[in-house]
Design a protein around this motif. Structure first.
Motif, short mmCIF file in Angstrom:
data_model
loop_
_atom_site.label_atom_id
_atom_site.label_comp_id
_atom_site.label_asym_id
_atom_site.label_seq_id
_atom_site.Cartn_x
_atom_site.Cartn_y
_atom_site.Cartn_z
N UNK A 141 33.54 19.12 22.61
CA UNK A 141 32.78 20.24 22.18
C UNK A 141 31.74 20.25 21.82
N UNK A 166 32.42 30.98 15.12
CA UNK A 166 32.83 30.67 16.54
C UNK A 166 32.01 31.48 17.94
N UNK A 174 34.00 28.25 21.54
CA UNK A 174 35.21 27.38 21.16
C UNK A 174 35.93 26.63 21.77
N UNK A 175 36.34 25.09 21.61
CA UNK A 175 37.33 24.60 22.78
C UNK A 175 38.53 24.42 22.45
N UNK A 176 39.25 24.98 22.19
CA UNK A 176 41.07 24.60 21.51
C UNK A 176 41.97 23.44 22.17
N UNK A 177 42.14 22.21 21.38
CA UNK A 177 43.62 21.77 22.02
C UNK A 177 44.63 22.27 21.81
N UNK A 178 45.71 22.24 23.07
CA UNK A 178 47.41 22.03 23.00
C UNK A 178 47.43 20.87 23.65
N UNK A 179 48.53 20.45 22.89
CA UNK A 179 49.68 19.07 22.66
C UNK A 179 51.03 19.71 23.48
N UNK A 219 47.74 16.25 26.34
CA UNK A 219 46.42 17.19 25.51
C UNK A 219 45.51 18.16 27.02
N UNK A 279 37.40 28.88 24.96
CA UNK A 279 36.87 29.98 25.32
C UNK A 279 36.13 31.03 24.49
N UNK A 320 49.78 27.54 29.56
CA UNK A 320 49.25 26.93 28.50
C UNK A 320 47.60 27.07 27.93
N UNK A 358 47.99 32.52 25.28
CA UNK A 358 47.74 32.00 23.81
C UNK A 358 49.29 32.28 22.85
N UNK A 376 45.04 18.79 13.96
CA UNK A 376 43.82 17.54 13.61
C UNK A 376 42.78 18.09 12.88
#
Lengths: 320, 214
Positions: free
Chosen positions: B16, B33, B36-41, B50, B55, B186, B190, B201
């Motif tokens: 980030x 923002x 932004x940095x999106x986390x997807x697990x 992860x 974006x 992923x 979206x 988190x």
């Protein structure tokens, strides 16, 4: 998506910023709803003047521009209030971007409102002239404005009818230009906007024209019933077959099939279309004017609910 | 000149740094923002992974935001950047409704639309965007797409042979000038991931109820 259906690839967003949900809310619904009435009374009113002018002419000539002007101002007021910088509204006229349906619509709506305003003055003048002795002095001033003649009214009526069509339909192009919202497709929405205008226009005259003959009411009832039926068919087409078009549409429609807007969607369909259609059918059997009065009220109320649901649900989908 | 951006998702480690650098450089207000940095697990424990996806605005060649903006507040610069004139914006939010990437926000301080401009003010001074400078692993690549010798053009050519250069939502026909290498559904779609309560988190807010000053 495979990420949804296979447990091994279960994908969940675990960290992101809060994303915007509803960007265009109830004010835009009110904008569309009021515009439907403001244009619908002109389109249906022009038909009444042409077909039943001898019976309803005097009444429609005054009420049509008056009601239209009131609802056009509601539409313009809430368009303005919805802006985050309402004092910069003049930028649309100073720096127009002609690829934007918002710009084209704003110009047309302004022109249309000006035409309706003059027609309203002419309508009020003819009302005042007929009752000149009983009117206060400022009303008599209006009676002295001879350029506000019936011939001018008739010319402006033609202009108003021509303008009412794009003014009522341009929002469909805005919805089409909102490319992020897959649910809204311009061709379908154009027809929906036009039907909404006919629906509300006929509903308004069924409410105010209680003293008119049954023949006039029957014409209005048929207009209301047919526009409600066609509108309902399009919504049902979207509801049952829209999911075939794209994954996004399928995801959006879950909001009305099993999601939070299901009850509101069906309430809108019943109040705006199904019950009024039934009431029109019953009134044609029984020649009841009161049933048509009720159908008109329900159609106008229900249309707001229907439009609101359709405006909100595509905005529930995350775009990124 | 046609400026473009590429993120190599194989290199991004979700630090980030770019997000923070963007916030500082452009004085982006709280709750907003540009990047932004999106986390997807992905997966089920213990087989989990992860993913990180930065974006930002895609600076589309056929930008829906530019088309719908009624006052041309959103406009193209000669170098291809989709820029915004905040003094002209009337705050109609049409651009937010039109952008298929959710890249535009309503600035709660100025009550006007705002978004990533590829740091157009820095570019005008021959500097790289702040996020490019901040990235510790050089996952962000920025340059002239019209110049075949530029780093970004070379990077695209090298990875295109392997079929590994993607854009978000190509079906929207917006012709984005923001590319990804190493991205999957992923990362880019979206709808390929769920947003469920209780999985976030640090942050419990998933949606903003109010936009801007309303």
């Amino acid at each position: 998506m495979v990420e949804h259906t296979v447990a091994a690839t279960n994908a969940i967003v675990t960290l992101d910023v809060p994303i915007p949900q509803v960007i265009w809310g109830w004010m835009i619904t009110l904008n569309m709803w009021a515009k439907s009435i403001g244009t619908g009374v002109v389109l249906v009113g022009a038909y009444l003047l042409a077909r039943h002018g001898r019976e309803v002419g005097e009444s429609v000539k005054v009420s049509m521009p008056l009601i239209s002007f009131i609802f056009l101002n509601i539409f313009l007021l809430f368009t303005l209030l919805d802006l985050h910088q309402p004092l910069r509204m003049w930028h649309i006229f100073a720096y127009p971007n002609w690829t934007s349906a918002i710009t084209v619509g704003a110009w047309l709506a302004t022109l249309f409102t000006a035409v309706i305003f003059i027609m309203m003055l002419i309508g009020l003048r003819s009302f005042v002239v007929a009752r000149k002795e009983k009117m206060p002095r400022f009303c008599r001033k209006l009676a002295e404005m001879e350029f506000l003649s019936d011939s001018l009214y008739n010319k402006l009526l033609k202009v108003a009818v021509v303008l009412a069509l794009p003014v009522t339909m341009y929002t469909a192009t805005i919805m089409g230009e909102a490319t992020a919202r897959e649910l809204w497709q311009t061709p379908t929405e154009l027809v929906q906007m036009l039907l909404a205008a006919i629906l509300t226009g006929s509903a308004v005259y069924l409410i105010i024209g209680q003293k008119w003959s049954y023949e006039v009411k029957r014409d209005l009832a048929i207009m209301l019933g047919v526009s409600a039926f066609l509108s309902f068919v399009i919504y049902m087409g979207e509801y049952y077959f829209g999911a075939m078009k794209a994954e996004e549409v399928a995801a959006i429609l879950t909001a009305v099939k099993e999601g939070p807007y299901s009850a509101m969607f069906w309430a809108g369909q019943w109040i705006a279309f199904i019950i009024p259609m039934a009431l029109v059918y019953l009134s044609l059997k029984s020649r009841s004017g009161s049933l048509l009065f009720l159908a008109g009220v329900l159609a106008i109320v229900g249309l707001y609910i229907t439009k609101h649901v359709w405006l909100i649900i595509p905005q529930l989908l995350p775009l990124s | 000149m046609k400026l473009g951006f590429l993120v190599d998702l194989n290199l991004c480690m979700g630090c980030k740094g770019c997000e923070v650098a963007c916030k500082v450089e452009n004085q982006v207000p709280l709750h907003s923002w540009r990047l932004r940095v999106k986390y997807v697990d992905v997966g089920v424990y213990p087989e989990t992974k992860r993913t990180y996806t930065p974006l930002r605005c895609n600076h589309c060649e056929d930008a829906p935001c530019e088309r719908i903006c009624p006052v041309s507040a959103l406009h193209y610069l000669e170098n291809g950047i989709v820029n915004i004139d905040k003094e002209r914006c009337i705050g109609c939010a049409g651009c937010m409704m039109a952008c298929p990437y959710g890249a535009i926000y309503m600035d709660p301080v100025t009550n006007t639309a705002d978004k990533c401009t590829f740091c157009a003010h820095r570019v005008a001074s021959s500097m790289m965007p702040a996020c490019v400078v901040a990235c510790p692993v050089e996952a962000n690549i920025f340059g002239d797409l019209d110049d075949p010798a530029s780093q970004i053009s070379q990077y695209i050519m090298r990875h295109q042979k392997e079929g590994g250069v993607q854009v978000r939502k190509p079906e929207k026909n917006t012709h984005p000038k923001h590319f990804y290498v190493g991205g999957g559904q992923v990362h880019l779609n979206p709808l390929a991931s769920k947003r469920e309560e209780g999985y976030n988190l640090f942050n419990k807010i998933t949606h903003l109820d109010h936009i801007g000053g309303h």
